[in-house]
Design a protein around this motif. Structure first.
Motif, PDB file in Angstrom:
ATOM      1  N   SER A   1       0.811  -1.225   0.000  1.00 30.10           N
ATOM      2  CA  SER A   1       0.000   0.000   0.000  1.00 30.10           C
ATOM      3  C   SER A   1       0.837   1.264   0.000  1.00 30.10           C
ATOM      4  O   SER A   1       0.297   2.352   0.145  1.00 30.10           O
ATOM      5  CB  SER A   1      -0.928   0.002   1.223  1.00 30.10           C
ATOM      6  N   SER A   2       2.169   1.157  -0.106  1.00 34.16           N
ATOM      7  CA  SER A   2       3.002   2.358  -0.047  1.00 34.16           C
ATOM      8  C   SER A   2       4.318   2.121  -0.746  1.00 34.16           C
ATOM      9  O   SER A   2       4.731   0.977  -0.975  1.00 34.16           O
ATOM     10  CB  SER A   2       3.260   2.751   1.414  1.00 34.16           C
ATOM     11  N   VAL A   3       4.962   3.235  -1.097  1.00 29.08           N
ATOM     12  CA  VAL A   3       6.342   3.212  -1.568  1.00 29.08           C
ATOM     13  C   VAL A   3       7.231   3.385  -0.333  1.00 29.08           C
ATOM     14  O   VAL A   3       7.075   4.354   0.420  1.00 29.08           O
ATOM     15  CB  VAL A   3       6.612   4.330  -2.588  1.00 29.08           C
ATOM     16  N   ASP A   4       8.133   2.429  -0.094  1.00 29.87           N
ATOM     17  CA  ASP A   4       8.934   2.403   1.130  1.00 29.87           C
ATOM     18  C   ASP A   4      10.265   3.126   0.915  1.00 29.87           C
ATOM     19  O   ASP A   4      10.930   2.947  -0.110  1.00 29.87           O
ATOM     20  CB  ASP A   4       9.193   0.963   1.564  1.00 29.87           C
ATOM     21  N   TYR A   5      10.650   3.933   1.916  1.00 22.83           N
ATOM     22  CA  TYR A   5      11.871   4.728   1.859  1.00 22.83           C
ATOM     23  C   TYR A   5      12.705   4.462   3.111  1.00 22.83           C
ATOM     24  O   TYR A   5      12.188   4.025   4.157  1.00 22.83           O
ATOM     25  CB  TYR A   5      11.557   6.227   1.798  1.00 22.83           C
ATOM     26  N   ILE A   6      13.989   4.740   3.003  1.00 24.59           N
ATOM     27  CA  ILE A   6      14.895   4.765   4.150  1.00 24.59           C
ATOM     28  C   ILE A   6      15.571   6.128   4.194  1.00 24.59           C
ATOM     29  O   ILE A   6      16.040   6.642   3.170  1.00 24.59           O
ATOM     30  CB  ILE A   6      15.945   3.637   4.083  1.00 24.59           C
ATOM     31  N   LEU A   7      15.580   6.747   5.367  1.00 25.65           N
ATOM     32  CA  LEU A   7      16.211   8.058   5.569  1.00 25.65           C
ATOM     33  C   LEU A   7      17.390   7.860   6.513  1.00 25.65           C
ATOM     34  O   LEU A   7      17.232   7.365   7.641  1.00 25.65           O
ATOM     35  CB  LEU A   7      15.207   9.047   6.158  1.00 25.65           C
ATOM     36  N   ARG A   8      18.570   8.255   6.067  1.00 28.55           N
ATOM     37  CA  ARG A   8      19.787   8.090   6.850  1.00 28.55           C
ATOM     38  C   ARG A   8      20.375   9.453   7.196  1.00 28.55           C
ATOM     39  O   ARG A   8      20.475  10.325   6.330  1.00 28.55           O
ATOM     40  CB  ARG A   8      20.815   7.258   6.092  1.00 28.55           C
ATOM     41  N   PHE A   9      20.786   9.598   8.446  1.00 30.73           N
ATOM     42  CA  PHE A   9      21.391  10.854   8.899  1.00 30.73           C
ATOM     43  C   PHE A   9      22.422  10.536   9.964  1.00 30.73           C
ATOM     44  O   PHE A   9      22.427   9.456  10.553  1.00 30.73           O
ATOM     45  CB  PHE A   9      20.325  11.820   9.426  1.00 30.73           C
ATOM     46  N   TRP A  10      23.310  11.519  10.248  1.00 35.57           N
ATOM     47  CA  TRP A  10      24.440  11.335  11.156  1.00 35.57           C
ATOM     48  C   TRP A  10      24.316  12.269  12.353  1.00 35.57           C
ATOM     49  O   TRP A  10      23.839  13.400  12.229  1.00 35.57           O
ATOM     50  CB  TRP A  10      25.767  11.608  10.444  1.00 35.57           C
ATOM     51  N   ILE A  11      24.811  11.773  13.508  1.00 33.62           N
ATOM     52  CA  ILE A  11      24.930  12.594  14.716  1.00 33.62           C
ATOM     53  C   ILE A  11      26.307  12.330  15.327  1.00 33.62           C
ATOM     54  O   ILE A  11      26.985  11.373  14.953  1.00 33.62           O
ATOM     55  CB  ILE A  11      23.821  12.282  15.743  1.00 33.62           C
ATOM     56  N   THR A  12      26.700  13.187  16.264  1.00 28.94           N
ATOM     57  CA  THR A  12      27.992  13.017  16.944  1.00 28.94           C
ATOM     58  C   THR A  12      27.854  12.952  18.461  1.00 28.94           C
ATOM     59  O   THR A  12      28.852  12.970  19.169  1.00 28.94           O
ATOM     60  CB  THR A  12      28.940  14.181  16.606  1.00 28.94           C
ATOM     61  N   ASP A  13      26.628  12.885  18.949  1.00 29.78           N
ATOM     62  CA  ASP A  13      26.426  12.862  20.405  1.00 29.78           C
ATOM     63  C   ASP A  13      25.455  11.754  20.786  1.00 29.78           C
ATOM     64  O   ASP A  13      24.324  12.028  21.191  1.00 29.78           O
ATOM     65  CB  ASP A  13      25.913  14.211  20.908  1.00 29.78           C
ATOM     66  N   PRO A  14      25.864  10.503  20.655  1.00 27.21           N
ATOM     67  CA  PRO A  14      24.953   9.419  21.040  1.00 27.21           C
ATOM     68  C   PRO A  14      24.580   9.439  22.516  1.00 27.21           C
ATOM     69  O   PRO A  14      23.568   8.861  22.901  1.00 27.21           O
ATOM     70  CB  PRO A  14      25.735   8.152  20.671  1.00 27.21           C
ATOM     71  N   THR A  15      25.401  10.089  23.353  1.00 28.26           N
ATOM     72  CA  THR A  15      25.037  10.185  24.769  1.00 28.26           C
ATOM     73  C   THR A  15      23.771  10.997  24.972  1.00 28.26           C
ATOM     74  O   THR A  15      23.116  10.876  26.005  1.00 28.26           O
ATOM     75  CB  THR A  15      26.182  10.830  25.562  1.00 28.26           C
ATOM     76  N   GLY A  16      23.414  11.827  23.981  1.00 26.17           N
ATOM     77  CA  GLY A  16      22.182  12.601  24.083  1.00 26.17           C
ATOM     78  C   GLY A  16      20.933  11.786  23.818  1.00 26.17           C
ATOM     79  O   GLY A  16      19.822  12.298  23.977  1.00 26.17           O
ATOM     80  N   GLY A  17      21.092  10.522  23.425  1.00 26.92           N
ATOM     81  CA  GLY A  17      19.941   9.662  23.189  1.00 26.92           C
ATOM     82  C   GLY A  17      19.732   9.403  21.718  1.00 26.92           C
ATOM     83  O   GLY A  17      20.022  10.252  20.849  1.00 26.92           O
ATOM     84  N   LEU A  18      19.209   8.224  21.403  1.00 31.88           N
ATOM     85  CA  LEU A  18      18.904   7.849  20.017  1.00 31.88           C
ATOM     86  C   LEU A  18      17.414   7.872  19.745  1.00 31.88           C
ATOM     87  O   LEU A  18      16.988   8.271  18.652  1.00 31.88           O
ATOM     88  CB  LEU A  18      19.468   6.443  19.726  1.00 31.88           C
ATOM     89  N   THR A  19      16.624   7.457  20.720  1.00 35.61           N
ATOM     90  CA  THR A  19      15.171   7.430  20.506  1.00 35.61           C
ATOM     91  C   THR A  19      14.610   8.820  20.314  1.00 35.61           C
ATOM     92  O   THR A  19      13.737   9.049  19.450  1.00 35.61           O
ATOM     93  CB  THR A  19      14.492   6.745  21.700  1.00 35.61           C
ATOM     94  N   ASN A  20      15.125   9.783  21.080  1.00 35.43           N
ATOM     95  CA  ASN A  20      14.578  11.137  20.971  1.00 35.43           C
ATOM     96  C   ASN A  20      14.915  11.784  19.641  1.00 35.43           C
ATOM     97  O   ASN A  20      14.089  12.493  19.052  1.00 35.43           O
ATOM     98  CB  ASN A  20      15.052  12.000  22.138  1.00 35.43           C
ATOM     99  N   ILE A  21      16.121  11.534  19.111  1.00 35.26           N
ATOM    100  CA  ILE A  21      16.465  12.136  17.822  1.00 35.26           C
ATOM    101  C   ILE A  21      15.661  11.493  16.692  1.00 35.26           C
ATOM    102  O   ILE A  21      15.232  12.157  15.745  1.00 35.26           O
ATOM    103  CB  ILE A  21      17.982  12.042  17.564  1.00 35.26           C
ATOM    104  N   ARG A  22      15.413  10.187  16.781  1.00 31.45           N
ATOM    105  CA  ARG A  22      14.555   9.538  15.785  1.00 31.45           C
ATOM    106  C   ARG A  22      13.144  10.109  15.849  1.00 31.45           C
ATOM    107  O   ARG A  22      12.512  10.374  14.809  1.00 31.45           O
ATOM    108  CB  ARG A  22      14.522   8.030  16.036  1.00 31.45           C
ATOM    109  N   GLY A  23      12.631  10.295  17.056  1.00 33.23           N
ATOM    110  CA  GLY A  23      11.293  10.869  17.195  1.00 33.23           C
ATOM    111  C   GLY A  23      11.208  12.270  16.617  1.00 33.23           C
ATOM    112  O   GLY A  23      10.195  12.633  15.988  1.00 33.23           O
ATOM    113  N   ASN A  24      12.270  13.091  16.821  1.00 34.22           N
ATOM    114  CA  ASN A  24      12.250  14.446  16.274  1.00 34.22           C
ATOM    115  C   ASN A  24      12.267  14.436  14.752  1.00 34.22           C
ATOM    116  O   ASN A  24      11.603  15.263  14.102  1.00 34.22           O
ATOM    117  CB  ASN A  24      13.445  15.232  16.800  1.00 34.22           C
ATOM    118  N   VAL A  25      12.993  13.500  14.165  1.00 34.77           N
ATOM    119  CA  VAL A  25      13.020  13.410  12.702  1.00 34.77           C
ATOM    120  C   VAL A  25      11.673  12.948  12.174  1.00 34.77           C
ATOM    121  O   VAL A  25      11.164  13.465  11.168  1.00 34.77           O
ATOM    122  CB  VAL A  25      14.160  12.472  12.251  1.00 34.77           C
ATOM    123  N   TYR A  26      11.053  11.969  12.811  1.00 35.69           N
ATOM    124  CA  TYR A  26       9.715  11.533  12.402  1.00 35.69           C
ATOM    125  C   TYR A  26       8.707  12.676  12.487  1.00 35.69           C
ATOM    126  O   TYR A  26       7.849  12.850  11.608  1.00 35.69           O
ATOM    127  CB  TYR A  26       9.252  10.373  13.286  1.00 35.69           C
TER     128      TYR A  26
END
Length: 453
Positions: A381-406
Motif C-alpha cells: 500500500s506504499s512506496v517504502d523509503y529509508i532516511l539516513r542521517f548522522w549525529i555526533t552525540d549518542p550520549t544525548g539519546g537515540l530514541t529522541n532524535i529519531r522521534g524528532n526526525v519523524y
C-alpha cells in the motif's frame, strides 16, 4: 617475660619520681617560676587573639569562592589551629628577646615549651594528610608521644620498657615497641602513598595526550605499586620475615584457582580492556538490552549509565566475551536509519527531497554529512523509503532524535499534501436468506485493502 617487664616498670617509676622531685626543686628557683608564668600568660594572649581574629579570618575565607579545594582545606586547618599558631609564634619571639637581654638558662623552660608546642603543631598538620579518621588519630597519638619523649630525652628508657613487653612464638618476637613503630610507619607511608597517587592521578587526568583508558590504567598501577610498597615496608618495620609469605602466596594461588575464578577473570579482563583501549570512559555502548555510556571502569566491573538514570555494573568478563556495540570506539560519528512510506500517487523525487530537507532542519543532525533518502521497495500500500542521517552525540539519546526526525517528516508532508498510507479492511456481511449450501460453491468474499490516493 614477667620479670623484665616488672623490673622496667619499677625503674621507670623510680626515674619519674626523681624527675618529679628535680622539677619541683627547680620550680622553687625564681627564674623557673617566672618562665612558667610567662608561658601561661602567652597561652592566654594566644587564646584572646584567637577569639579576636578568628571571626574576621573566617569571614575572609568565605569570600574566596574561586580558590581550589585543596587551598581552602589548608585554610580551614590553619583556622582550626590559630591558638596553637599564635602561641608558638609568641613564645619563640619572647625566647629570642630573652636570649638577647639575659642568660640562656633563664629562657630554657620557655625554649622547651616552645619546642614541644612547635613539634605538636607540625605533627597535627602532617597527620591531616591521612584520610582515615581512626588511622589519623592513632598515628597522631603515636607521633605526639614520640616527639614528646624525644624532646624530653627519655626515648631510650621508654623504648626499653615497650620492648620488654613482648610475646615470642618460635623465632618470632612481637613487642609493644614494634606495634607502635608499625602503626606509625604504616600510617605515614599510607599517607604518602595516598598523596602521591592523588597528585599523579590529577596530573594524568589533565594530560590530553593520554587516552581515557590509559589514564585509568596508569592511576590504578600507581595506586597498587605505592600502597603495596607502603604495606611491605610497614611489615618489614615490625621485623616480620616476608619469606614466609611464599607459602601463603601458594595457598592463595590454590584458593584462587578453585573459588575466585570469576573474580580473577574480571580483574584480568579489566586490565585487557584498559590495554587494548576497546572501551574507555565516556564511550556509548549497547550490550544486550542495556544501552548507555560508560561512567567509570573499575577493577572488577564497568559502570554503565542509561538514559533513564539507571546505573548498571557490568562485569569486565562480559565486555570481553560478549558482543558489545561501541557507538564511539574509533570516532564519534553515528549513523541512524528510519523507515517510512508514502502513497503511490506522490512523486518519489519530491518525497526524497522533502525528507532530506526535514531531517536537515532537526537539531543534532549533522549538516557536514547531509542526510540521504532512498527508495527501498514497493509495498502493498506504499512506496517504502529509508532516511539516513548522522549525529555526533549518542550520549544525548537515540530514541529522541529519531522521534524528532519523524515529527519533522510529519510536519513537512502535511504542508506539501504528501499522504502516509495505512492498511484499511472492508468487511461484507451476508444476508440470512442466502442458502447455506452455496458457500461450498461460491467463494467467500475476502477482505480487500485500499490505499488513499
Amino acid at each position: 617475660m614477667g620479670r623484665p617487664w616488672s623490673r622496667s616498670v619499677s625503674e621507670l617509676f623510680q626515674s619519674l619520681v626523681l624527675a618529679a622531685e628535680t622539677m619541683l626543686m627547680s620550680l622553687l628557683r625564681p627564674w623557673v617560676g617566672y618562665q612558667v608564668l610567662i608561658a601561661l600568660a602567652l597561652f592566654v594572649i594566644a587564646h584572646l587573639l584567637r577569639r579576636w581574629l578568628g571571626p574576621p579570618i573566617r569571614t575572609w575565607m568565605g569570600t574566596r569562592e574561586g580558590w581550589p579545594k585543596w587551598r581552602m582545606r589548608v585554610l580551614v586547618v590553619i583556622h582550626q589551629r590559630l591558638r596553637q599558631i599564635f602561641f608558638v609564634t609568641l613564645i619563640w619571639l619572647v625566647v629570642l628577646v630573652m636570649r638577647e637581654v639575659t642568660w640562656p638558662s633563664r629562657s630554657y623552660i620557655l625554649s622547651l615549651v616552645g619546642t614541644l608546642a612547635l613539634a605538636w603543631l607540625l605533627v597535627t598538620f602532617a597527620t591531616r594528610l591521612i584520610r582515615s579518621i581512626l588511622l589519623r588519630r592513632l598515628v597522631r597519638l603515636g607521633a605526639l608521644i614520640y616527639v614528646t619523649l624525644y624532646i624530653l630525652g627519655i626515648v631510650d628508657q621508654a623504648s626499653r620498657i615497650l620492648d620488654a613487653a613482648a610475646i615470642s612464638i618460635g623465632e618470632f618476637r612481637l613487642s609493644l615497641l614494634m606495634i607502635v613503630q608499625g602503626i606509625v610507619v604504616i600510617g605515614v607511608l599510607l599517607a604518602l602513598a595516598r598523596f602521591v597517587t592523588t597528585t599523579t592521578s590529577a596530573r594524568v587526568a589533565r594530560n590530553e595526550d593520554i587516552s581515557p583508558s590509559m589514564r585509568v590504567l596508569i592511576t590504578k598501577v600507581v595506586q597498587i605499586v605505592f600502597y603495596a610498597l607502603a604495606f611491605f615496608i610497614g611489615v618489614r618495620s615490625l621485623g616480620i620475615d616476608l619469606t614466609g609469605l611464599a607459602v601463603l602466596s601458594g595457598a592463595i594461588g590454590v584458593g584462587l584457582g578453585f573459588g575466585l575464578q570469576k573474580v580473577v577473570s574480571n580483574l584480568v579482563s579489566g586490565v585487557i580492556i584498559l590495554l587494548d583501549k576497546s572501551i574507555k570512559p565516556g564511550d556509548v555502548i549497547s550490550l544486550g538490552d542495556t544501552f548507555g555510556w560508560i561512567q567509570t571502569l573499575g577493577a572488577r566491573y564497568a559502570s554503565v549509565v542509561t538514559r533513564d538514570g539507571r546505573e548498571y555494573l557490568i562485569p569486565n568478563e562480559d565486555l570481553i566475551t560478549g558482543q558489545v556495540v561501541n557507538w564511539s570506539h574509533s570516532n564519534e560519528f553515528v549513523r541512524l536509519d528510519i523507515y517510512f512510506g508514502t502513497a503511490y500517487g506522490d512523486d518519489p523525487h519530491v518525497v526524497r527531497k522533502l525528507a532530506v530537507e526535514a531531517a536537515g532542519d532537526v537539531e543534532r543532525v549533522l549538516t557536514s554529512r547531509p542526510p540521504v533518502c532512498h527508495i527501498v521497495g514497493f509495498g502493498d500500500s506504499s512506496v517504502d523509503y529509508i532516511l539516513r542521517f548522522w549525529i555526533t552525540d549518542p550520549t544525548g539519546g537515540l530514541t529522541n532524535i529519531r522521534g524528532n526526525v519523524y515529527l519533522a517528516l510529519w510536519d513537512i508532508f502535511k504542508e506539501n499534501d504528501i499522504s502516509i498510507p495505512f492498511p484499511q479492511r472492508e468487511v461484507l456481511l451476508l444476508g440470512r436468506d442466502q442458502p447455506t449450501d452455496t458457500f461450498a460453491d461460491t467463494p467467500a468474499p475476502s477482505a480487500s485493502s485500499k490505499s488513499p490516493g
